[in-house]
Design an enzyme around this catalytic site. Structure first.
Site, PDB file in Angstrom:
ATOM      1  N   GLY A   1      69.199  34.779  56.598  1.00 40.09           N
ATOM      2  CA  GLY A   1      70.615  34.586  56.315  1.00 40.09           C
ATOM      3  C   GLY A   1      71.390  35.843  56.650  1.00 40.09           C
TER       4      GLY A   1
ATOM      5  CD  GLN B   1      74.270  40.603  54.967  1.00 39.56           C
ATOM      6  OE1 GLN B   1      74.245  39.377  55.079  1.00 39.56           O
ATOM      7  NE2 GLN B   1      73.193  41.324  54.748  1.00 39.56           N
TER       8      GLN B   1
ATOM      9  CB  CYS C   1      69.631  42.189  50.984  1.00 35.04           C
ATOM     10  SG  CYS C   1      71.293  42.170  51.653  1.00 35.04           S
ATOM     11  CG  LEU C   2      68.872  40.886  57.061  1.00 34.63           C
ATOM     12  CD1 LEU C   2      69.573  40.095  58.162  1.00 34.63           C
ATOM     13  CD2 LEU C   2      67.470  41.292  57.491  1.00 34.63           C
TER      14      LEU C   2
ATOM     15  CG  HIS D   1      71.229  36.702  49.210  1.00 31.62           C
ATOM     16  ND1 HIS D   1      70.367  37.571  48.583  1.00 31.62           N
ATOM     17  CD2 HIS D   1      71.724  37.381  50.281  1.00 31.62           C
ATOM     18  CE1 HIS D   1      70.354  38.727  49.250  1.00 31.62           C
ATOM     19  NE2 HIS D   1      71.169  38.632  50.291  1.00 31.62           N
ATOM     20  CD  GLU D   2      73.111  35.746  53.465  1.00 30.25           C
ATOM     21  OE1 GLU D   2      74.045  36.544  53.695  1.00 30.25           O
ATOM     22  OE2 GLU D   2      71.920  36.091  53.496  1.00 30.25           O
TER      23      GLU D   2
ATOM     24  CG  HIS E   1      76.079  39.455  51.321  1.00 32.78           C
ATOM     25  ND1 HIS E   1      76.052  40.822  51.146  1.00 32.78           N
ATOM     26  CD2 HIS E   1      74.786  39.090  51.534  1.00 32.78           C
ATOM     27  CE1 HIS E   1      74.815  41.258  51.234  1.00 32.78           C
ATOM     28  NE2 HIS E   1      74.027  40.221  51.466  1.00 32.78           N
TER      29      HIS E   1
END
Length: 172
Positions: A46, A51, A94-95, A136-137, A140
Site C-alpha cells: 500500500g 508518502q 510502513c514504507l 493504514h493508508e 496516512h
C-alpha cells in the site's frame, strides 16, 4: 512511469492532512501509475500519495499473494463509512518507517466509499488484510501513522530512532 522517492519519518509532511482530489484526469492517471510502480519497487502492499510528498487523498493497494497475479487497486478520496464490531491484530509495517513492525488492532471489516481510477463512485467492503491495509493508508491521508496506534513509550522510541537516522543522513 517513474519511481517516486518515499518520504520517511520524521518528515513533518507525513503529519499533514491530505486534500481531496478535485479532478480525475490524464495527469492523475499518470501519477497513479507512478505510485503503483513505486509501491511495487519498495516493495510494499500500500502507498498513500502523502508518502511521496503529494498531500492528496489518493492511495494504491495490492494485497495479492506472492503466487497470485498483481491486482493493484486505486482509491481516490476514500471515506471510511462503516466498521465491523470484530477486531483483528496484524503486524504492520510502513514504507515511511522502514524495518519497523508492530502489532496494531483495527476493525476486521470496513466499508469505504471512494472513486476508482476512472472517477466512478464505488463502495468497497473489505475484510482481513485488505481492511487493515485500507485503514493504514487512510490514516496516512489524515496525518496518522501506524505507530500512533501503539504505546507512547514505543512510539517515542521509534520517533527518536528515525530522527537520529535522518540527522545522520543529512551529515553523511
Amino acid at each position: 512511469m517513474s519511481i517516486k522517492p518515499i518520504i520517511y519519518l520524521p518528515d513533518p509532511i507525513l503529519r499533514q492532512q491530505s486534500q481531496p482530489v478535485e479532478r480525475v484526469d490524464q495527469e492523475l492517471s499518470g501519477f497513479i501509475d507512478d505510485m503503483i510502480e513505486t509501491m511495487y519497487d519498495a516493495p510494499g502492499i500500500g502507498l498513500a500519495a502523502i508518502q511521496v510528498g503529494v498531500p492528496r487523498r489518493l492511495l494504491v493497494i495490492d494485497v495479492a499473494g506472492k503466487d497470485e497475479p498483481r491486482n493493484p487497486q486505486v482509491f481516490i478520496n476514500p471515506e471510511l463509512v462503516a466498521t465491523g464490531d470484530e477486531i483483528n491484530v496484524y503486524e504492520e509495517g510502513c514504507l515511511s518507517i522502514p524495518d519497523y513492525y508492530a502489532d496494531v488492532e483495527r476493525p476486521e471489516s470496513i466499508t469505504v466509499k471512494h472513486l476508482d481510477r476512472d472517477g466512478r463512485e464505488r463502495v468497497t467492503e473489505a475484510g482481513g488484510l485488505l481492511a487493515t491495509c485500507l485503514q493504514h493508508e487512510i490514516d496516512h491521508l489524515n496525518g496518522v501513522l501506524f505507530i500512533d496506534h501503539i504505546s507512547k513509550l514505543k512510539r517515542d522510541m521509534v520517533i527518536r530512532k528515525f530522527t537520529k537516522l535522518a540527522k545522520q543522513r543529512v551529515t553523511a
